[in-house]
Design an enzyme around this catalytic site. Sequence first.
Site, PDB file in Angstrom:
ATOM      1  CB  SER A   1      31.340  27.544 -11.357  1.00  0.00           C
ATOM      2  OG  SER A   1      32.522  26.987 -11.507  1.00  0.00           O
TER       3      SER A   1
ATOM      4  CB  ILE B   1      26.497  26.782 -10.917  1.00  0.00           C
ATOM      5  CG1 ILE B   1      27.618  27.292 -11.942  1.00  0.00           C
ATOM      6  CG2 ILE B   1      25.414  26.065 -11.614  1.00  0.00           C
ATOM      7  CD1 ILE B   1      27.041  28.342 -12.947  1.00  0.00           C
TER       8      ILE B   1
ATOM      9  CG  HIS C   1      25.394  22.612  -9.243  1.00  0.00           C
ATOM     10  ND1 HIS C   1      25.743  22.717 -10.623  1.00  0.00           N
ATOM     11  CD2 HIS C   1      26.377  22.939  -8.563  1.00  0.00           C
ATOM     12  CE1 HIS C   1      27.113  22.983 -10.609  1.00  0.00           C
ATOM     13  NE2 HIS C   1      27.518  23.235  -9.405  1.00  0.00           N
TER      14      HIS C   1
ATOM     15  CB  VAL D   1      40.883  28.224  15.251  1.00  0.00           C
ATOM     16  CG1 VAL D   1      41.007  27.014  16.255  1.00  0.00           C
ATOM     17  CG2 VAL D   1      39.522  29.092  15.193  1.00  0.00           C
TER      18      VAL D   1
ATOM     19  NE  ARG E   1      36.640  21.626  -8.209  1.00  0.00           N
ATOM     20  CZ  ARG E   1      37.604  21.989  -9.285  1.00  0.00           C
ATOM     21  NH1 ARG E   1      38.781  21.924  -8.958  1.00  0.00           N
ATOM     22  NH2 ARG E   1      36.925  22.370 -10.506  1.00  0.00           N
TER      23      ARG E   1
ATOM     24  CB  SER F   1      30.948  21.236  -6.321  1.00  0.00           C
ATOM     25  OG  SER F   1      29.672  21.769  -7.258  1.00  0.00           O
TER      26      SER F   1
ATOM     27  CB  CYS G   1      34.038  51.637  -8.979  1.00  0.00           C
ATOM     28  SG  CYS G   1      34.418  50.398 -10.515  1.00  0.00           S
TER      29      CYS G   1
ATOM     30  CB  CYS H   1      34.693  49.565 -14.555  1.00  0.00           C
ATOM     31  SG  CYS H   1      36.224  50.029 -15.330  1.00  0.00           S
TER      32      CYS H   1
ATOM     33  CB  CYS I   1      38.043  52.831  -8.298  1.00  0.00           C
ATOM     34  SG  CYS I   1      38.064  51.222  -8.137  1.00  0.00           S
TER      35      CYS I   1
HETATM   36  C1  LIG Z   1      36.650  25.658  -8.349  1.00  0.00           C
HETATM   37  C2  LIG Z   1      35.348  25.545  -7.533  1.00  0.00           C
HETATM   38  C3  LIG Z   1      34.001  25.586  -8.172  1.00  0.00           C
HETATM   39  C4  LIG Z   1      32.969  25.428  -7.399  1.00  0.00           C
HETATM   40  N1  LIG Z   1      31.854  25.570  -8.035  1.00  0.00           N
HETATM   41  C5  LIG Z   1      30.429  25.407  -7.317  1.00  0.00           C
HETATM   42  C6  LIG Z   1      29.298  25.672  -7.952  1.00  0.00           C
HETATM   43  O1  LIG Z   1      29.177  26.217  -9.243  1.00  0.00           O
HETATM   44  N2  LIG Z   1      28.061  25.522  -7.260  1.00  0.00           N
HETATM   45  C7  LIG Z   1      28.368  25.017  -5.958  1.00  0.00           C
HETATM   46  O2  LIG Z   1      27.155  24.822  -5.451  1.00  0.00           O
HETATM   47  N3  LIG Z   1      29.367  24.833  -5.355  1.00  0.00           N
HETATM   48  C8  LIG Z   1      30.702  25.025  -5.955  1.00  0.00           C
HETATM   49  N4  LIG Z   1      31.746  24.911  -5.598  1.00  0.00           N
HETATM   50  C9  LIG Z   1      31.843  24.337  -4.066  1.00  0.00           C
HETATM   51  C10 LIG Z   1      31.699  25.706  -2.941  1.00  0.00           C
HETATM   52  O3  LIG Z   1      32.463  26.533  -3.565  1.00  0.00           O
HETATM   53  C11 LIG Z   1      31.913  25.071  -1.640  1.00  0.00           C
HETATM   54  O4  LIG Z   1      31.217  23.927  -1.443  1.00  0.00           O
HETATM   55  C12 LIG Z   1      31.482  26.138  -0.568  1.00  0.00           C
HETATM   56  O5  LIG Z   1      32.218  27.484  -1.026  1.00  0.00           O
HETATM   57  C13 LIG Z   1      32.126  25.699   0.788  1.00  0.00           C
HETATM   58  O6  LIG Z   1      31.976  26.584   1.679  1.00  0.00           O
HETATM   59  P1  LIG Z   1      32.579  26.401   3.229  1.00  0.00           P
HETATM   60  O7  LIG Z   1      31.949  27.536   3.922  1.00  0.00           O
HETATM   61  O8  LIG Z   1      32.292  25.233   3.544  1.00  0.00           O
HETATM   62  O9  LIG Z   1      34.037  26.573   3.015  1.00  0.00           O
HETATM   63  P2  LIG Z   1      34.963  27.781   2.614  1.00  0.00           P
HETATM   64  O10 LIG Z   1      34.088  28.885   1.961  1.00  0.00           O
HETATM   65  O11 LIG Z   1      36.325  27.401   2.099  1.00  0.00           O
HETATM   66  O12 LIG Z   1      34.818  28.514   4.052  1.00  0.00           O
HETATM   67  C14 LIG Z   1      35.833  28.017   5.145  1.00  0.00           C
HETATM   68  C15 LIG Z   1      36.142  29.495   5.832  1.00  0.00           C
HETATM   69  O13 LIG Z   1      37.389  28.838   6.913  1.00  0.00           O
HETATM   70  C16 LIG Z   1      38.172  30.014   7.334  1.00  0.00           C
HETATM   71  N5  LIG Z   1      38.914  29.067   8.197  1.00  0.00           N
HETATM   72  C17 LIG Z   1      40.069  28.020   7.707  1.00  0.00           C
HETATM   73  N6  LIG Z   1      40.973  27.498   8.718  1.00  0.00           N
HETATM   74  C18 LIG Z   1      40.644  28.486   9.635  1.00  0.00           C
HETATM   75  C19 LIG Z   1      41.081  28.684  11.083  1.00  0.00           C
HETATM   76  N7  LIG Z   1      41.785  27.940  11.455  1.00  0.00           N
HETATM   77  N8  LIG Z   1      40.492  29.613  11.791  1.00  0.00           N
HETATM   78  C20 LIG Z   1      39.686  30.432  11.353  1.00  0.00           C
HETATM   79  N9  LIG Z   1      39.067  30.343  10.125  1.00  0.00           N
HETATM   80  C21 LIG Z   1      39.638  29.318   9.200  1.00  0.00           C
HETATM   81  C22 LIG Z   1      38.761  30.109   5.853  1.00  0.00           C
HETATM   82  O14 LIG Z   1      39.455  31.359   5.817  1.00  0.00           O
HETATM   83  C23 LIG Z   1      37.327  30.121   5.103  1.00  0.00           C
HETATM   84  O15 LIG Z   1      36.759  31.553   4.939  1.00  0.00           O
HETATM   85  C24 LIG Z   1      32.920  25.040  -6.114  1.00  0.00           C
HETATM   86  C25 LIG Z   1      34.229  24.991  -5.469  1.00  0.00           C
HETATM   87  C26 LIG Z   1      35.492  25.243  -6.331  1.00  0.00           C
HETATM   88  C27 LIG Z   1      36.674  25.438  -5.482  1.00  0.00           C
END
Ligand SMILES: Cc1cc2nc3c(=O)[nH]c(=O)nc-3n(C[C@H](O)[C@H](O)[C@H](O)COP(=O)(O)OP(=O)(O)OC[C@H]3O[C@@H](n4cnc5c(N)ncnc54)[C@H](O)[C@@H]3O)c2cc1C
Length: 482
Positions: free
Chosen positions: A45, A47, A49, A172, A310, A337, A400, A402, A442
Amino acid sequence: MYDVFIIGSGVSGGFIALELSKYNLKVALCEKSLEPCGGSSRANSGIVHAGYDPIPGTLKAKLNVRGSELMPEMAKRLNIDLNICGSYVIAFNDADDQKVYELYKRGITNNVADMTVLSGDAVRKAEPNISDKVTSALYARTTGIISPYKLAITSSELATQNGVDFLRGNEVVAMEDMGGYIKVITNKGSYDTQYVVNAAGVYADKIANMLGDNSFGIIPRKGEYLILDKNESGIVNSVIFQVPSDMGKGILVAPTVDGNVLLGPTSHNITDRDDKSTTKPGIAEAVAGAKRSVPTVNERALITMFAGIRAVPSTGDFIIGQSAANSRLFNAAGIESPGLTSSPAIGEYVVKLMAESGVALEKKKQFFMQRPAEKKVCSMPPEEACKLIESNPSYGKIVCRCEKVTEGEIIDAIHRPAGAVTLDGVKMRVRAGMGRCQGGFCTSRVIEILSRELNVPETEIRKQNEGSELLYRVLRDPEAKQ
Ligand SMILES: Cc1cc2nc3c(=O)[nH]c(=O)nc-3n(C[C@H](O)[C@H](O)[C@H](O)COP(=O)(O)OP(=O)(O)OC[C@H]3O[C@@H](n4cnc5c(N)ncnc54)[C@H](O)[C@@H]3O)c2cc1C
């Protein structure tokens, strides 16, 4: 030999890498996708928070509030837009009114500033399109909106500028504890490291398992969204939430930092961690939920749909710290989140825990605090744009239409540290293809530019990851005489 090998370049991995890049350490940021942020950080989203939602005393509560404090400074350093537009959690009946008041009290306990409980009429005065059935709302002034993928990409870029090795397209697949170090095996080769940081999002439990840590599981939970055209902007001025449930923060209607309107997300547990499909029932549910808050929502102005997954932790809270199963492993797992909001604080916290557990951290003499500004021709004053175009005519060629993105901006996006190598990489960095026509005009031009700048055939240019090449074969040799 790396000192620290970070798995996953979402916002968690990006900010951990950025924080570690302040020290004399050899750090790798390993990502299975071809671009930073292949997971939740790419599709959520957006956001920032305020921090009234997490249960007091949890890591989520602590890091949400700290992350929201750090975000304005981080956005400035990374040169990305952040709009502190405020939010309303709206109530429709007595039970909701009660929940709104509970959230307010929770916010006070979590030290969230600038919250007020308002009557339905007061909300409608500020947000005239809100349902006349709304009975009360929690207003939080400090809620913001940000581009989530830009946050992930730019934190990875600045970390790379500060010496971190970005290993793209490296999945990995196994790890071995070699006694004095860890061997990380990917689909591209193997790397030795002193420490591993697991920031693998929805796959974090599988990564932990590779070093014998079976202490938690991750439940994938899908959320589907719609994005409306910019001509719908103004339908709401701030983020409109409904009261949260056990399945999350509910369906919102929100402006995006780029001027669109966002509706969603739904919230359903799934089994396939990579299922980012959008579905007819999911989209219908998101529209119905959004219309409950803002009945005039016009879903016909839809320009695209997407889904994010999530990473719900089995423990109920963020799992951050040194693993009890292997002291060379640090987890930043179960980051659901408010993980996006918390991400700058997650970076800070992980590095503090590493220092406390004995990882030697010596500050570097030179550290780039600031990511260089991007040239955005269409938002420059005309005289400045003219000068730039005179010095480099590629800034005068709109690719692009747009989003008004020029060839020069796309070239910059490709040649930045950890720069774009795919169509989506260009799209996430400069918005070419994000507008009303969704790349209809584009896409072929961006493929040409990527091919020319990276010196690879057009048939090898991908939308996203391996297997997503758009062109199958060249029909006509451009050199051939007609
Ligand atoms: C629908 C939804 C709405 C949300 N809204 C909000 C919001 O509004 N505000 C907020 O604060 N949070 C929100 N969140 C939560 C937020 O998006 C996450 O907490 C955050 O993006 C997590 O980041 P991360 O880096 O931990 O994980 P990710 O962004 O998932 O990154 C993990 C990375 O690891 C990589 N990876 C996985 N396995 C391997 C492997 N074996 N080898 C190498 N790379 C690998 C993946 O490709 C990925 O790039 C929301 C989440 C969702 C799904």
